[in-house]
Design a protein around this motif. Structure first.
Motif, PDB file in Angstrom:
ATOM      1  N   LYS A   1     -34.561  40.594 -49.675  1.00 26.60           N
ATOM      2  CA  LYS A   1     -33.828  41.320 -50.708  1.00 26.60           C
ATOM      3  C   LYS A   1     -32.443  41.648 -50.176  1.00 26.60           C
ATOM      4  N   VAL A   2     -31.468  41.548 -51.064  1.00 25.85           N
ATOM      5  CA  VAL A   2     -30.088  41.848 -50.697  1.00 25.85           C
ATOM      6  C   VAL A   2     -29.504  42.807 -51.721  1.00 25.85           C
ATOM      7  N   ASN A   3     -28.751  43.785 -51.239  1.00 24.41           N
ATOM      8  CA  ASN A   3     -28.112  44.791 -52.088  1.00 24.41           C
ATOM      9  C   ASN A   3     -26.617  44.814 -51.838  1.00 24.41           C
ATOM     10  N   GLU A   4     -25.882  45.046 -52.891  1.00 25.83           N
ATOM     11  CA  GLU A   4     -24.444  45.262 -52.753  1.00 25.83           C
ATOM     12  C   GLU A   4     -24.205  46.725 -52.419  1.00 25.83           C
ATOM     13  N   VAL A   5     -23.303  46.987 -51.480  1.00 26.96           N
ATOM     14  CA  VAL A   5     -22.994  48.353 -51.048  1.00 26.96           C
ATOM     15  C   VAL A   5     -21.698  48.786 -51.718  1.00 26.96           C
ATOM     16  N   MET A   6     -21.807  49.822 -52.568  1.00 22.00           N
ATOM     17  CA  MET A   6     -20.648  50.368 -53.269  1.00 22.00           C
ATOM     18  C   MET A   6     -20.227  51.665 -52.592  1.00 22.00           C
ATOM     19  N   GLN A   7     -18.966  51.773 -52.256  1.00 20.46           N
ATOM     20  CA  GLN A   7     -18.446  52.951 -51.545  1.00 20.46           C
ATOM     21  C   GLN A   7     -17.645  53.834 -52.489  1.00 20.46           C
ATOM     22  N   PHE A   8     -17.951  55.137 -52.474  1.00 20.91           N
ATOM     23  CA  PHE A   8     -17.217  56.127 -53.250  1.00 20.91           C
ATOM     24  C   PHE A   8     -16.625  57.133 -52.267  1.00 20.91           C
ATOM     25  N   SER A   9     -15.309  57.199 -52.219  1.00 23.01           N
ATOM     26  CA  SER A   9     -14.629  58.015 -51.219  1.00 23.01           C
ATOM     27  C   SER A   9     -14.196  59.355 -51.803  1.00 23.01           C
ATOM     28  N   ASP A  10     -14.247  60.369 -50.961  1.00 21.97           N
ATOM     29  CA  ASP A  10     -13.752  61.695 -51.292  1.00 21.97           C
ATOM     30  C   ASP A  10     -13.283  62.339 -49.996  1.00 21.97           C
ATOM     31  N   PRO A  11     -11.966  62.380 -49.740  1.00 21.17           N
ATOM     32  CA  PRO A  11     -11.472  62.892 -48.457  1.00 21.17           C
ATOM     33  C   PRO A  11     -11.710  64.376 -48.253  1.00 21.17           C
ATOM     34  N   LYS A  12     -12.002  65.121 -49.313  1.00 12.54           N
ATOM     35  CA  LYS A  12     -12.191  66.571 -49.202  1.00 12.54           C
ATOM     36  C   LYS A  12     -13.668  66.955 -49.227  1.00 12.54           C
ATOM     37  N   ARG A  13     -14.539  66.039 -48.892  1.00  6.39           N
ATOM     38  CA  ARG A  13     -15.970  66.319 -48.935  1.00  6.39           C
ATOM     39  C   ARG A  13     -16.581  66.053 -47.566  1.00  6.39           C
ATOM     40  N   SER A  14     -17.580  66.855 -47.196  1.00  3.64           N
ATOM     41  CA  SER A  14     -18.327  66.664 -45.957  1.00  3.64           C
ATOM     42  C   SER A  14     -19.782  67.033 -46.210  1.00  3.64           C
ATOM     43  N   TYR A  15     -20.659  66.700 -45.259  1.00  4.50           N
ATOM     44  CA  TYR A  15     -22.101  66.917 -45.434  1.00  4.50           C
ATOM     45  C   TYR A  15     -22.671  67.647 -44.218  1.00  4.50           C
ATOM     46  N   PHE A  16     -23.694  68.440 -44.499  1.00  2.00           N
ATOM     47  CA  PHE A  16     -24.493  69.042 -43.441  1.00  2.00           C
ATOM     48  C   PHE A  16     -25.740  68.187 -43.254  1.00  2.00           C
ATOM     49  N   ILE A  17     -25.860  67.552 -42.106  1.00  3.64           N
ATOM     50  CA  ILE A  17     -27.008  66.700 -41.799  1.00  3.64           C
ATOM     51  C   ILE A  17     -27.710  67.275 -40.576  1.00  3.64           C
ATOM     52  N   ASP A  18     -28.927  67.751 -40.803  1.00  4.08           N
ATOM     53  CA  ASP A  18     -29.680  68.426 -39.739  1.00  4.08           C
ATOM     54  C   ASP A  18     -28.858  69.598 -39.215  1.00  4.08           C
ATOM     55  N   GLN A  19     -28.514  69.569 -37.941  1.00  2.00           N
ATOM     56  CA  GLN A  19     -27.746  70.652 -37.335  1.00  2.00           C
ATOM     57  C   GLN A  19     -26.291  70.255 -37.076  1.00  2.00           C
ATOM     58  N   THR A  20     -25.856  69.196 -37.715  1.00  4.46           N
ATOM     59  CA  THR A  20     -24.488  68.718 -37.499  1.00  4.46           C
ATOM     60  C   THR A  20     -23.744  68.625 -38.828  1.00  4.46           C
ATOM     61  N   VAL A  21     -22.439  68.557 -38.722  1.00 10.25           N
ATOM     62  CA  VAL A  21     -21.572  68.408 -39.885  1.00 10.25           C
ATOM     63  C   VAL A  21     -20.980  67.007 -39.877  1.00 10.25           C
ATOM     64  N   CYS A  22     -21.185  66.296 -40.966  1.00 11.02           N
ATOM     65  CA  CYS A  22     -20.627  64.941 -41.110  1.00 11.02           C
ATOM     66  C   CYS A  22     -19.299  65.054 -41.869  1.00 11.02           C
ATOM     67  N   SER A  23     -18.202  64.803 -41.175  1.00  7.21           N
ATOM     68  CA  SER A  23     -16.885  64.947 -41.796  1.00  7.21           C
ATOM     69  C   SER A  23     -16.547  63.804 -42.747  1.00  7.21           C
ATOM     70  N   ASP A  24     -17.283  62.710 -42.643  1.00  7.04           N
ATOM     71  CA  ASP A  24     -17.053  61.564 -43.531  1.00  7.04           C
ATOM     72  C   ASP A  24     -17.682  61.869 -44.885  1.00  7.04           C
ATOM     73  N   GLY A  25     -16.854  62.146 -45.878  1.00 11.20           N
ATOM     74  CA  GLY A  25     -17.367  62.504 -47.199  1.00 11.20           C
ATOM     75  C   GLY A  25     -17.651  61.333 -48.098  1.00 11.20           C
ATOM     76  N   ASP A  26     -17.574  60.108 -47.579  1.00 14.32           N
ATOM     77  CA  ASP A  26     -17.865  58.929 -48.399  1.00 14.32           C
ATOM     78  C   ASP A  26     -19.353  58.840 -48.705  1.00 14.32           C
ATOM     79  N   MET A  27     -19.643  58.268 -49.863  1.00 14.47           N
ATOM     80  CA  MET A  27     -21.029  58.056 -50.276  1.00 14.47           C
ATOM     81  C   MET A  27     -21.213  56.581 -50.608  1.00 14.47           C
ATOM     82  N   TYR A  28     -22.326  56.008 -50.152  1.00 17.90           N
ATOM     83  CA  TYR A  28     -22.583  54.579 -50.305  1.00 17.90           C
ATOM     84  C   TYR A  28     -23.825  54.370 -51.169  1.00 17.90           C
TER      85      TYR A  28
END
Length: 302
Positions: free
Chosen positions: A65-92
Motif C-alpha cells: 500500500k502506498v499513501n500520498e503525504v500532504m503537508q499543512f504548515s503553521d509556523p505559529k503552532r507547536s505540540y506537546f508530545i509526552d514530556q517534550t515540546v515539538c516546535s515543528d507545527g506542521d501536520m502531515y
C-alpha cells in the motif's frame, strides 16, 4: 561528586538531548500499519505523476500500500508530545493513492516494451522500484506482451483514457454525496450546496472531478482526456467594467467606464440658451422691488 564531574554529567545530558530524533505529527489510517511484514512503514520520495518533481509518499511494511503525504504548515503552532515540546507545527496527512497513477508516467516515457521492474527505474529516486510490489492491474493502462511471468507491458493510450473515465464516473457521485461546492463564482465554504439549475450543476461536477484527476496525471494526457470526455469549455467571466463607444470621437475608440460612473460624452454639444428681453410685467415687478431688503437680511446678527 566533584564540580568537574557534575559539569561532565550535564554536558552528557545536553549531548543526548540534542541527538533525539525530530518528532512530527502524522495522521494515518490504522489499515496502513497492518501488514504481513515485520518492517515498519517507510517514508520515501517518488516523482509526483503531475509535476514530475520529488514528493513524499508512505509505504506500509510489505510495500503493498502506498499513501500520498500532504503537508499543512503553521509556523505559529507547536505540540506537546509526552514530556517534550515539538516546535515543528506542521501536520502531515497520509491519504491512499492508486499506484497506477505513479506508474503511468514511466510507462508513457518507455520507448519499448519491457518488464515492469525494468520500466520502474529512476537514478535520482530509486525507491520507485517499490511500486512493482504493489498489487495493481497494469492491464488497465497498458498491453501485456509475451508470457505472463515476464510481466512486460507497453503503454496503451486508449485504455488509459477509458480507465480515467471510469475514475471520473465514480468520483462524481462521491462529490454529490459529500455536497461539495463546485462553483467558482461564489466565495462560500467548500461544503456548501449550490442551488442552481441541474444542467449547470452536472457540468460543474464534471469539471470539478476532471480537475481533481488532472492533479495526478501528466499535463499532455490531461488535454487529451478533456477531448475524450468532451469537457465543455468554461464560460468567460463578464468584466465589471463596461466598454462603450464615444459618439463624439470620429475614430470610434472605446472608453471604459465603471458601473457606478454614469457620466458620458453627449452626442451633440449643448446649445446655449438665448437671453430674452423682459416683459412689461417683469419690468414693473423689478421697479417695485427697488429699495426693498432681501429675506436673508432678517436672519443676520445685529
Amino acid at each position: 561528586m566533584s564540580r568537574k564531574a557534575k559539569k561532565e554529567d550535564i554536558g552528557t545530558k545536553k549531548n543526548s538531548s540534542s541527538t533525539l530524533p525530530k518528532r512530527r505529527v502524522v495522521i494515518v489510517k490504522d489499515a496502513l500499519l497492518e501488514s504481513d511484514s515485520d518492517q515498519n512503514p517507510t517514508f520515501v520520495q517518488l516523482r509526483h505523476p503531475s509535476s514530475g518533481k520529488a514528493a513524499m509518499f508512505l509505504f506500509n511494511g510489505d510495500n503493498s500500500k502506498v499513501n500520498e503525504v500532504m503537508q499543512f504548515s503553521d509556523p505559529k503552532r507547536s505540540y506537546f508530545i509526552d514530556q517534550t515540546v515539538c516546535s515543528d507545527g506542521d501536520m502531515y496527512f497520509c491519504t491512499p493513492i492508486d499506484p497506477l497513477f505513479l506508474v503511468l508516467p514511466y510507462l508513457m516515457k518507455a520507448e519499448r516494451c519491457s518488464p515492469l521492474d525494468q520500466t520502474l527505474l529512476d537514478d535520482e529516486l530509486p525507491e520507485v522500484a517499490r511500486l512493482s510490489q504493489c498489487p495493481m492491474d497494469v492491464n488497465l493502462i497498458a498491453d501485456r506482451r509475451g508470457l505472463e511471468t515476464l510481466n512486460a507491458f507497453v503503454y496503451n493510450e486508449d485504455k488509459t483514457l477509458l480507465w480515467l473515465q471510469t475514475k471520473l464516473e465514480r468520483l462524481i457521485p462521491v462529490l454529490r454525496q459529500k455536497t461539495i461546492n463546485t462553483s467558482k463564482n461564489v466565495a462560500v465554504s467548500a461544503n456548501f450546496v449550490k442551488i442552481g439549475e441541474e444542467e449547470d450543476s452536472n457540468v460543474n461536477y464534471l469539471r470539478y472531478a476532471y480537475g481533481l484527476l488532472c492533479d495526478y496525471i501528466p499535463e499532455s494526457l490531461a488535454a487529451k482526456f478533456a477531448d475524450f470526455i468532451k469537457l465543455p469549455p468554461e464560460l468567460e467571466r463578464v468584466s465589471k467594467r463596461k466598454e462603450i463607444v464615444s459618439p463624439t470621437k470620429p475614430d470610434g475608440k472605446k472608453v471604459k467606464l465603471d458601473d457606478d460612473d454614469e457620466a458620458y460624452e453627449a452626442k451633440t454639444p449643448v446649445s446655449k440658451i438665448e437671453k430674452k428681453a423682459p416683459s412689461a410685467k417683469e419690468q414693473a415687478l423689478a421697479k417695485a422691488a427697488i429699495g426693498s431688503k432681501s429675506i436673508s437680511s432678517f436672519f443676520k446678527k445685529k
